[in-house]
Structure formats: structure tokens, C-alpha cells
Motif scaffolding. Structure first.
Motif, PDB file in Angstrom:
ATOM      1  N   CYS A   1       6.017   7.287  13.621  1.00  0.00           N
ATOM      2  CA  CYS A   1       4.750   6.690  13.698  1.00  0.00           C
ATOM      3  C   CYS A   1       3.860   7.763  13.809  1.00  0.00           C
ATOM      4  CB  CYS A   1       4.639   5.441  14.718  1.00  0.00           C
ATOM      5  SG  CYS A   1       4.698   6.153  16.420  1.00  0.00           S
TER       6      CYS A   1
ATOM      7  N   ASP B   1       3.246   9.255  10.127  1.00  0.00           N
ATOM      8  CA  ASP B   1       2.980   8.364   9.035  1.00  0.00           C
ATOM      9  C   ASP B   1       1.795   8.535   8.237  1.00  0.00           C
ATOM     10  OD1 ASP B   1       5.475   7.328   8.852  1.00  0.00           O
ATOM     11  OD2 ASP B   1       5.048   5.564  10.056  1.00  0.00           O
ATOM     12  N   SER B   2       0.710   8.990   8.767  1.00  0.00           N
ATOM     13  CA  SER B   2      -0.658   9.110   8.590  1.00  0.00           C
ATOM     14  C   SER B   2      -1.149  10.421   7.982  1.00  0.00           C
ATOM     15  CB  SER B   2      -1.826   8.561   9.327  1.00  0.00           C
ATOM     16  OG  SER B   2      -1.671   9.210  10.605  1.00  0.00           O
TER      17      SER B   2
ATOM     18  N   GLY C   1      -2.353  12.085  11.534  1.00  0.00           N
ATOM     19  CA  GLY C   1      -1.077  11.822  12.200  1.00  0.00           C
ATOM     20  C   GLY C   1      -1.205  12.626  13.801  1.00  0.00           C
TER      21      GLY C   1
ATOM     22  N   VAL D   1      -7.298   2.550   7.611  1.00  0.00           N
ATOM     23  CA  VAL D   1      -5.969   2.965   7.299  1.00  0.00           C
ATOM     24  C   VAL D   1      -5.725   3.254   5.745  1.00  0.00           C
ATOM     25  CG1 VAL D   1      -3.410   2.165   7.449  1.00  0.00           C
ATOM     26  CG2 VAL D   1      -4.979   1.676   9.164  1.00  0.00           C
TER      27      VAL D   1
ATOM     28  N   THR E   1      -0.537   5.541   3.624  1.00  0.00           N
ATOM     29  CA  THR E   1      -0.192   5.289   5.078  1.00  0.00           C
ATOM     30  C   THR E   1       0.384   4.101   5.165  1.00  0.00           C
ATOM     31  OG1 THR E   1      -1.965   6.753   5.975  1.00  0.00           O
ATOM     32  CG2 THR E   1      -0.837   5.288   7.615  1.00  0.00           C
TER      33      THR E   1
ATOM     34  N   LEU F   1       4.289   3.524   6.384  1.00  0.00           N
ATOM     35  CA  LEU F   1       4.596   2.924   7.886  1.00  0.00           C
ATOM     36  C   LEU F   1       5.764   1.845   7.692  1.00  0.00           C
ATOM     37  CD1 LEU F   1       3.205  -0.047   8.930  1.00  0.00           C
ATOM     38  CD2 LEU F   1       1.213   1.500   8.156  1.00  0.00           C
TER      39      LEU F   1
ATOM     40  N   THR G   1      -1.937   5.004  15.863  1.00  0.00           N
ATOM     41  CA  THR G   1      -0.969   5.760  14.768  1.00  0.00           C
ATOM     42  C   THR G   1      -1.199   5.916  13.429  1.00  0.00           C
ATOM     43  OG1 THR G   1       0.047   3.562  15.026  1.00  0.00           O
ATOM     44  CG2 THR G   1       1.180   5.170  16.405  1.00  0.00           C
ATOM     45  N   TYR G   2      -2.036   4.939  12.883  1.00  0.00           N
ATOM     46  CA  TYR G   2      -2.292   4.899  11.573  1.00  0.00           C
ATOM     47  C   TYR G   2      -3.523   5.287  11.023  1.00  0.00           C
ATOM     48  CZ  TYR G   2       2.238   2.743  12.182  1.00  0.00           C
ATOM     49  OH  TYR G   2       3.494   2.283  12.647  1.00  0.00           O
ATOM     50  N   SER G   3      -4.739   5.301  11.733  1.00  0.00           N
ATOM     51  CA  SER G   3      -5.976   5.112  11.293  1.00  0.00           C
ATOM     52  C   SER G   3      -6.094   6.872  10.644  1.00  0.00           C
ATOM     53  CB  SER G   3      -6.949   5.227  12.098  1.00  0.00           C
ATOM     54  OG  SER G   3      -8.215   5.338  11.843  1.00  0.00           O
TER      55      SER G   3
END
Length: 415
Positions: free
Chosen positions: A103, A106-107, A112, A286, A290, A294, A393-395
Motif C-alpha cells: 500500500c 501504490d501511489s 508513496g 487520488v 493509483t 490499489l 496511503t493513496y493520495s
């Protein structure tokens, strides 16, 4: 029957149908199936392969806990943009519920946290908690056969998994301490460890807890609450039919979402909407790529018992052990009620980084937790008012909103 119970019953029956009619795919055929469904190649590779592809030097390590679980831990030894000597002590970055170390990749390299922290020249270690797809092994128990493998919840994460990971890192690096960063469940489990095993407080310089999950009384995510309460309601029935694992990678929920969200149009519309329904909405935070990535790693699997613990947690006003019911509680704990974790014992210097739009770890619950900690250095609310749980985790905006505060305290507690 109430509408909530009707919805829960439908969800329960769907879970049983998916498991027993559609079933899980075997590990050996996952990759061929994904290629047949035209999945992009990138989600098929593991942590070290993905990190290496983006220019980060990484390693894979195996950790064995005191109770025999075999955990996979990754290490990024050198950030692509690190131009200075590696700082000490090492940093441990722990994932949240139904996630894995993936995780934090992932971005992508620009957002990340695994990439960004290693670019600051820290020796970064990323464990995987028991029960996810990287840590689904045991020295004696077979997770596909032995129900005892799945007899764990948040207590075991804090009592066994995190201590084993810390000891491994300190032994491997010859360091006396490390700095800890825990997201969501990874923050709550750290507090469990220190309340139960105080000797580990001497092994941590500072703990940075990102949207930490402890008490969940005021969780605002209706879907999360419904899911956990449904598992809680049907826990006896699920175990009776041999269900002990929840939401694994390769299970029907993950397969369907990964398949649907691999398409850019679906990812930017329906899949983005789904994230907004689960957590607080944050438009534009996001990236579509991504989202496509994810869902190939999430949900990552855990025990049914652990999800049931969350079902209990949304209905009590404290942070406590698993509730077995009065009779078994007397056997296990010596009391009718499960004992609460004593947060006042946690003397490690702690920093909390949190968003006001978090629908999982609500501000009210985090404020409650913060009030119990004796050595709270700072409780920092992200400037962006729409910052939510998944943003950690993803922004695409992590380097702007949370990395500076993380860097500030890592630097303060590093050589």
C-alpha cells in the motif's frame, strides 16, 4: 426484521455464496487468470520487483514470531533520490487493516510513503502482519486446513508480530533503537505492544501514528460499520461452515474489484465513488492510476476473528481485548468483561497525524486516545480539511500534507 438486519442478512448470504459457489482461485493460477483478463503487468510483481523497477534498492526478509508465524518483511536500503549517507536509526513503516506493505508503493514514486521516506535517506523496513498474502505461513499450521492459524486479532499483532519485526531489524542493523511509523491498525497495534510488553518502549525512539485506530465508537463509515457488524452477527455460523479467513487477496471481493477497476473509465468513476462511500470524500486526491493499482493489493486478507473484533469495537466506548462472551472471558481473562488496553502505560514519545475527514478513525476517537497517552509530543491535524483515512496511503498529496511533519520528527530522533 429491521432494514439493517435485512441488509446484514443479504450481505452474509452473499459472502457464503461467493465462497462456496464461486470459491477462491488457487495461488498457482492467479497470474495466468489475470493475464487472461487483460490486467496490466505492474500489479503482478511483488514489493521488491516494483521498488526496483522505480530505481529503489530493496530486499526481502523472513521473520518468525514466538508463536510460529512466518512473516515477510521488506526493506528499502537506498532511496532513488537519496544523495547523502543513510541515517540512523532504521525506520519501521507498518500498514493498516486489510493492507500489506504494497500500500505504501501504490501511489508511485512521487507520493508513496515508502518511496518518499527512503528518499529522505532512511533505512526503511516494511513488515507484513500475519494473515495477509505476504504472511500467510506458519512453521506448523496450514492456513488452508488448520483453523488455529486464524485464531488471532489485534492483540497478537501487538504482542507477537511487531516485537518480532523490531527485534529482527535491531539485530540485523546492530541498532539499539528504531523509529516507528504506524498507519491505522498499525498505530493501534503499536499501542497494544507497549501496554502489554513494556520492555519494547526502550527500543523505540519516536512513534509517528498516522490516522491511528484504537477505539472505533464514532466511526462514520457506514459501509465499514455494516461489514464488521455483519461478520460479528454471523461469526458463529461462519465458523460452523469452516470460514476463518476474511477478504483474502484472490478472494471474490478482491477479484471483482480488481477486474472492474482495471479500466481507466471505471476506475475514475465507479471505483472512485466506492472509495468515497467507504471513507470521507476527497475529490482530486487520488490519481486514477493509483486506484487501478490499489485494488490489485486490497483487500489483502486477515482473520475472521480480527474483523469481528472491529465489529465489537464500533459498539463499545473503549479500546479493549477480544470479547469472547462472559463465560469464556472468565476463562481467558479472569473477568466477565474483556480488559481494556492500558494506554497510560505507553511512555514512548508519540506524534499523531490525523485528518478531520477520516471516516474510519474519527477525530472524536483519536482525541479520546490522545488524552490517554502520557508522552504525546504533538497531535497534528492535516491542513487540508478533506484529508481522510485512505489519503495516507493513496493520495497524490502526501508529500505536501504529511511528509513534512513525518520528516520533522524523524530528523529530531535520528543521528
Amino acid at each position: 426484521m429491521s432494514p439493517v438486519t435485512n441488509t446484514s442478512l443479504i450481505l452474509y448470504l452473499s459472502l457464503v455464496l461467493f465462497k462456496n459457489v464461486l470459491g477462491d482461485i488457487e495461488a498457482g493460477v492467479r497470474k495466468p487468470l489475470k493475464f487472461n483478463l487483460n490486467y496490466p503487468s505492474e500489479p503482478l510483481i511483488n514489493f521488491t520487483e516494483l521498488a526496483t523497477r522505480h530505481g529503489y534498492v530493496s530486499e526481502q526478509h523472513t521473520v518468525i514470531t514466538e508463536d510460529g508465524y512466518i512473516l515477510t518483511m521488506f526493506r528499502i536500503t537506498k532511496g532513488r533520490n537519496c544523495r547523502r549517507p543513510i541515517k540512523r536509526p532504521p525506520v519501521l513503516l507498518m500498514h493498516g487493516l486489510l493492507m500489506s506493505s504494497d500500500c505504501f508503493l501504490d501511489s508511485g514514486p512521487n507520493a508513496g510513503l515508502a518511496y518518499l521516506i527512503s528518499d529522505l535517506c532512511y533505512d526503511l523496513w516494511l513488515p507484513n502482519i500475519r494473515g495477509n498474502y505476504y504472511s500467510r505461513r506458519h512453521i506448523k499450521l496450514d492456513p488452508d486446513v488448520d483453523q488455529d492459524f486464524w485464531d488471532f486479532s489485534n492483540l497478537e499483532f501487538g504482542y507477537y508480530d511487531i516485537p518480532a519485526s523490531i527485534d529482527y531489524i535491531l539485530h540485523h542493523t546492530k541498532s539499539k533503537k528504531l523509529n516507528y511509523i504506524g498507519f491505522s491498525q498499525g498505530g493501534g497495534s503499536f499501542l497494544v505492544m507497549n501496554s502489554k510488553r513494556p520492555e519494547y518502549m526502550e527500543k523505540t525512539g519516536v512513534a509517528i501514528l498516522l490516522e491511528p485506530g484504537t477505539r472505533h465508537t464514532y466511526t462514520r463509515s457506514r459501509l465499514f460499520r455494516l461489514l464488521c457488524e455483519t461478520y460479528l452477527l454471523y461469526y458463529p455460523l461462519l465458523t460452523d461452515i469452516g470460514e476463518y479467513e476474511a477478504l483474502p487477496l484472490g478472494g471474490i471481493v478482491q477479484k471483482l474489484t480488481a477486474f472492474l477497476c482495471k479500466d481507466s473509465i471505471a476506475a475514475s468513476s465507479g471505483c472512485r465513488l466506492a472509495l468515497g462511500l467507504i471513507d470521507g470524500p476527497h475529490p482530486g486526491s487520488v490519481e486514477t492510476e493509483t486506484i487501478k493499482m490499489l485494488f490489485n493489493h486490497f483487500p489483502a486478507g486477515t482473520s475472521l476473528k480480527n474483523i469481528v473484533w472491529y465489529g465489537q469495537a464500533v459498539n463499545v466506548d473503549t479500546f479493549q481485548n477480544f470479547d469472547y462472551g462472559a463465560s469464556k472471558n472468565l476463562q481467558v481473562y479472569g473477568s466477565v468483561q474483556p480488559p481494556a488496553f492500558n494506554l497510560s502505560l505507553v511512555e514512548v514519545p508519540i506524534v499523531i497525524i490525523h485528518g478531520r475527514n477520516d471516516f474510519f478513525a474519527s477525530p472524536a476517537d483519536v482525541e479520546w486516545m490522545a488524552s490517554k497517552l502520557p508522552n504525546l509530543l504533538e497531535q497534528f491535524y492535516v491542513e487540508e480539511p478533506l484529508w481522510n483515512h485512505f489519503d495516507v496511503t493513496y493520495s497524490r498529496l502526501t508529500s505536501k500534507y504529511i511528509l513534512p511533519k513525518i520528516s520533522e520528527y524523524l530528523k529530531k530522533y535520528s543521528n
